[in-house]
Design an enzyme around this catalytic site. Structure first.
Site, PDB file in Angstrom:
ATOM      1  N   ARG A 171      30.276 -31.533 -31.815  1.00  0.00           N
ATOM      2  CA  ARG A 171      31.112 -31.637 -33.019  1.00  0.00           C
ATOM      3  C   ARG A 171      31.722 -33.039 -33.081  1.00  0.00           C
ATOM      4  O   ARG A 171      31.801 -33.667 -34.125  1.00  0.00           O
ATOM      5  CB  ARG A 171      32.215 -30.562 -33.028  1.00  0.00           C
ATOM      6  CG  ARG A 171      33.236 -30.782 -34.141  1.00  0.00           C
ATOM      7  CD  ARG A 171      34.042 -29.540 -34.512  1.00  0.00           C
ATOM      8  NE  ARG A 171      34.445 -28.728 -33.399  1.00  0.00           N
ATOM      9  CZ  ARG A 171      35.424 -29.011 -32.536  1.00  0.00           C
ATOM     10  NH1 ARG A 171      36.115 -30.136 -32.664  1.00  0.00           N
ATOM     11  NH2 ARG A 171      35.714 -28.202 -31.550  1.00  0.00           N
ATOM     12  N   TYR A 196      30.251 -34.904 -61.076  1.00  0.00           N
ATOM     13  CA  TYR A 196      29.676 -33.648 -60.590  1.00  0.00           C
ATOM     14  C   TYR A 196      30.726 -32.521 -60.682  1.00  0.00           C
ATOM     15  O   TYR A 196      31.883 -32.715 -60.292  1.00  0.00           O
ATOM     16  CB  TYR A 196      29.192 -33.850 -59.147  1.00  0.00           C
ATOM     17  CG  TYR A 196      28.750 -32.562 -58.489  1.00  0.00           C
ATOM     18  CD1 TYR A 196      27.808 -31.741 -59.097  1.00  0.00           C
ATOM     19  CD2 TYR A 196      29.275 -32.160 -57.264  1.00  0.00           C
ATOM     20  CE1 TYR A 196      27.410 -30.552 -58.501  1.00  0.00           C
ATOM     21  CE2 TYR A 196      28.882 -30.978 -56.665  1.00  0.00           C
ATOM     22  CZ  TYR A 196      27.949 -30.175 -57.297  1.00  0.00           C
ATOM     23  OH  TYR A 196      27.563 -28.993 -56.717  1.00  0.00           O
ATOM     24  N   ASP A 252      31.158 -42.703 -55.468  1.00  0.00           N
ATOM     25  CA  ASP A 252      30.106 -41.740 -55.130  1.00  0.00           C
ATOM     26  C   ASP A 252      28.789 -42.370 -55.576  1.00  0.00           C
ATOM     27  O   ASP A 252      28.534 -42.532 -56.775  1.00  0.00           O
ATOM     28  CB  ASP A 252      30.370 -40.404 -55.838  1.00  0.00           C
ATOM     29  CG  ASP A 252      29.379 -39.319 -55.420  1.00  0.00           C
ATOM     30  OD1 ASP A 252      28.224 -39.671 -55.117  1.00  0.00           O
ATOM     31  OD2 ASP A 252      29.759 -38.135 -55.429  1.00  0.00           O
ATOM     32  N   LYS A 283      20.389 -35.604 -51.529  1.00  0.00           N
ATOM     33  CA  LYS A 283      19.662 -36.099 -52.693  1.00  0.00           C
ATOM     34  C   LYS A 283      18.684 -37.212 -52.292  1.00  0.00           C
ATOM     35  O   LYS A 283      17.827 -36.975 -51.466  1.00  0.00           O
ATOM     36  CB  LYS A 283      20.682 -36.536 -53.754  1.00  0.00           C
ATOM     37  CG  LYS A 283      21.799 -35.483 -53.991  1.00  0.00           C
ATOM     38  CD  LYS A 283      21.263 -34.190 -54.487  1.00  0.00           C
ATOM     39  CE  LYS A 283      22.217 -33.017 -54.685  1.00  0.00           C
ATOM     40  NZ  LYS A 283      23.523 -32.978 -54.187  1.00  0.00           N
TER      41      LYS A 283
HETATM   42  O1  P1T Z   1      25.588 -30.495 -52.778  1.00  0.00           O
HETATM   43  P1  P1T Z   1      26.293 -31.409 -51.817  1.00  0.00           P
HETATM   44  O2  P1T Z   1      25.390 -32.025 -50.807  1.00  0.00           O
HETATM   45  O3  P1T Z   1      27.488 -30.769 -51.194  1.00  0.00           O
HETATM   46  O4  P1T Z   1      26.807 -32.678 -52.658  1.00  0.00           O
HETATM   47  C1  P1T Z   1      27.814 -32.609 -53.621  1.00  0.00           C
HETATM   48  C2  P1T Z   1      27.635 -33.718 -54.634  1.00  0.00           C
HETATM   49  C3  P1T Z   1      28.417 -34.842 -54.545  1.00  0.00           C
HETATM   50  N1  P1T Z   1      28.293 -35.871 -55.427  1.00  0.00           N
HETATM   51  C4  P1T Z   1      27.389 -35.814 -56.429  1.00  0.00           C
HETATM   52  C5  P1T Z   1      27.284 -36.955 -57.390  1.00  0.00           C
HETATM   53  C6  P1T Z   1      26.557 -34.706 -56.564  1.00  0.00           C
HETATM   54  O5  P1T Z   1      25.675 -34.698 -57.563  1.00  0.00           O
HETATM   55  C7  P1T Z   1      26.678 -33.616 -55.643  1.00  0.00           C
HETATM   56  C8  P1T Z   1      25.839 -32.388 -55.749  1.00  0.00           C
HETATM   57  N2  P1T Z   1      25.145 -32.270 -56.947  1.00  0.00           N
HETATM   58  C9  P1T Z   1      24.266 -31.261 -57.232  1.00  0.00           C
HETATM   59  C10 P1T Z   1      23.998 -30.238 -56.417  1.00  0.00           C
HETATM   60  C11 P1T Z   1      23.625 -31.377 -58.559  1.00  0.00           C
HETATM   61  O6  P1T Z   1      22.634 -30.699 -58.841  1.00  0.00           O
HETATM   62  O7  P1T Z   1      24.126 -32.186 -59.349  1.00  0.00           O
END
Ligand code: P1T
Length: 384
Positions: free
Chosen positions: A46, A98, A170, A195
């Site tokens: 961790r 988001y 972001d 992503k």
């Molecule tokens: O899904 P996660 O890995 O927890 O990420 C969150 C997140 C943070 N910032 C942006 C710009 C994002 O687009 C996302 C997650 N977005 C999607 C799951 C989506 O389909 O837009």
């Protein structure tokens, strides 16, 4: 070393014990210690793990940062940044963002007394106007999810310096290949590594990168304390995905430009949002601060939920799914999927209507993608 060389090698020297060229996966949750207080680099996974360290070192380098903390999701990464705030603090965020980010900001407002103001990020002065003596951070997404608005990172970074506020970017939509916010003055970069960074729709992960040692210490403390860390196999998959980031991004954006151009000419399409189109309102700004326009395209059809549903049901190559940034093309309906957490009235005011469709353009052959969209749009239109 330049970007592609770093993506493939940084943090990933040959294994000193075996010579393994590829980073080993270290699944061990714990590390044997020699005596009280004496151990080799790692104690407990961790707190730190060699495979995670390799990923963190590589990501820090690609964002031109000194430090990185990897997390088990993008949302966990976002939570770590919010842990820097205390009750009574104020933050400013771009209004197109988001839905999960909006949801957690609102949670912090109702549960911890941290106030958020949402502004239209197209005009940098909107940020300056919203600053109060309690403002601690400005949160931007650029390009934004889902409407691909562009924020002038350098201009907002200057405002942040003037008011001693820190800027968080972001960078999920752009990826570090196309945009490096730390160079433009951001203090913190956040990623959903789910992503483009991983790129293959088989890992959920996140990361925070900074050059600021004080911030890194606080994030590292939170990472170990809250424990939302990625497992070694996920780190390894993400590292493997990272190696091809630039070649993937080139294909994503070549396809995205062709698709955006096709959509603009389609009679059933009312508006197209893609920073690479010369008539995108911030095309010049995108050109200035990004080295490409990315693979995310959104558009509005001349219709609502029913027509959109017919469109999604007719797709054969695109998957109708949340998420983005992977080699396969995805189509998503923000109103009930990624942005459902934003109340309808607010969402529509921000431009996300029942006719808004978001595409994560993959790296398949563009002709197949365009044919797929053409067919689905024709079905949606014919029966409208
Ligand atoms: O899904 P996660 O890995 O927890 O990420 C969150 C997140 C943070 N910032 C942006 C710009 C994002 O687009 C996302 C997650 N977005 C999607 C799951 C989506 O389909 O837009």
């Amino acid at each position: 070393m330049k970007f592609n060389t770093r993506a493939i090698h940084t943090g990933q020297d040959a294994d000193p014990t075996t010579g393994a060229t590829i980073q080993p996966i270290h699944p061990s949750s714990t590390f044997t210690q020699e005596e009280i207080g004496k151990f080799k680099s790692y104690e407990y996974s961790r707190s730190g793990n060699p495979t995670r360290k390799a990923l963190e070192t590589c990501l820090a380098s690609l964002e031109n940062g000194k430090y990185c903390c990897a997390f088990s999701s993008g949302m966990a990464a976002i939570s770590s940044v919010l842990s820097l705030l205390v009750p009574g603090d104020h933050a400013i965020a771009t209004e197109d963002l988001y839905g999960g980010s909006y949801r957690i900001f609102e949670w912090y407002r109702t549960h911890y007394g941290i106030n958020f103001t949402y502004v239209n990020g197209n005009d940098s002065d909107n940020f300056a106007r919203a600053i109060t003596p309690a403002t601690k951070l400005i949160w931007i997404e650029t390009p934004s999810n889902p409407l691909t608005h562009i924020v002038d990172i350098a201009a907002v970074a200057k405002i942040c310096r003037d008011y001693s506020v820190f800027l968080v970017a972001d960078n999920t939509f752009a990826s570090p290949y196309l945009q490096q916010p730390l160079i433009l003055g951001a203090r913190i970069v956040v990623h959903s590594t789910t992503k483009y960074i991983n790129g293959h729709s088989d890992v959920v992960g996140g990361a925070v990168i900074t050059n600021d040692l004080e911030i890194q210490k606080a994030l590292g403390y939170y990472q170990n304390m809250a424990g939302a860390v990625p497992g070694p196999f996920d780190c390894w998959l993400t590292l493997r995905g990272l190696k091809t980031l630039s070649v993937r991004m080139k294909q994503h954006q070549a396809n995205a430009l062709q698709i955006a151009t096709f959509l603009r000419r389609h009679p059933f399409v009312e508006a197209v949002h893609y920073p690479g189109l010369p008539d995108h309102p911030q095309h010049d700004l995108a050109k200035k601060q990004m080295s490409g326009f990315g693979g995310m395209v959104s558009f509005r059809i001349r219709g609502g939920r029913e027509e959109a549903n017919r469109f999604f049901k007719s797709l054969k190559v695109f998957s109708f799914a949340e998420s983005l940034g992977a080699v396969e093309s995805l189509a998503c309906y923000p109103a009930v999927m990624t942005h459902a957490a934003i109340p309808k009235e607010k969402r529509e005011k921000r431009g996300i209507t029942d006719g808004t469709i978001r595409l994560s353009v993959g790296i398949e052959d563009s002709e197949d993608l365009i044919n797929d969209l053409m067919n689905a749009l024709d079905v949606a239109q014919r029966t409208a």
